[in-house]
Design an enzyme around this catalytic site. Structure first.
Site: not given
Length: 164
Positions: A108, A110, A115-117
């Protein structure tokens, strides 16, 4: 979509009014003032509720932000560097928050530790432009990400406690 605790946290963070990004130099200063006021209020609320979990500062222009965030797990404090740039299309585009030392340690995330949101946070941000700002990104983006990812990374042995 938003639980009661998150709703309460959000209701205590001032909404911003100025629609300006770094390119709009004349009104960007006003937007930055609102950002700092919202961040100060959010940190004060966190301290009062015993859930203080980050510190941020920016460069003079307010375009690069950096600091520390921490997560308590089994009474141990796990501390991480946090950083992000304000996109030139801000506030239409949310900042991409990075925790560089966790880069590559979770799916989760990149490249560069961002952070992946995309699934939960970005649609909410898009519906609330220009009212949401950095404090909202921390509350709705980084806080829940840490709450899900850090315990998982600890349990898998990917990160471990470091004595200070």
């Amino acid at each position: 979509m938003v639980d009661d605790s998150t709703r309460k946290t959000l209701s205590n963070i001032p909404l911003l009014q100025t629609r300006a990004g770094p390119r709009e130099k004349d009104i960007w200063v006003q937007r930055l003032k609102e950002e700092y006021q919202a961040l100060i209020k959010y940190v004060e609320n966190n301290k009062q509720s015993g859930s203080d979990w980050f510190r941020l500062e920016s460069n003079k222009e307010g375009t690069k932000w950096f600091g520390k965030c921490w997560y308590m797990h089994n009474l141990l404090k796990y501390e991480f560097e946090v950083e992000f740039d304000i996109p030139v299309t801000y506030p239409t585009t949310a900042p991409e928050i990075a925790v560089p030392e966790l880069d590559g340690k979770t799916a989760k995330m990149y490249r560069g530790g961002k952070i992946c949101l995309t699934e939960h946070f970005k649609p909410l941000w898009a519906r609330n432009v220009p009212k949401f700002g950095i404090a909202h990104a921390m509350a709705l983006g980084l806080a829940p990400w840490l709450a899900v990812e850090i315990p998982d990374l600890i349990e898998k042995g990917i990160i471990s406690y470091k004595e200070k």
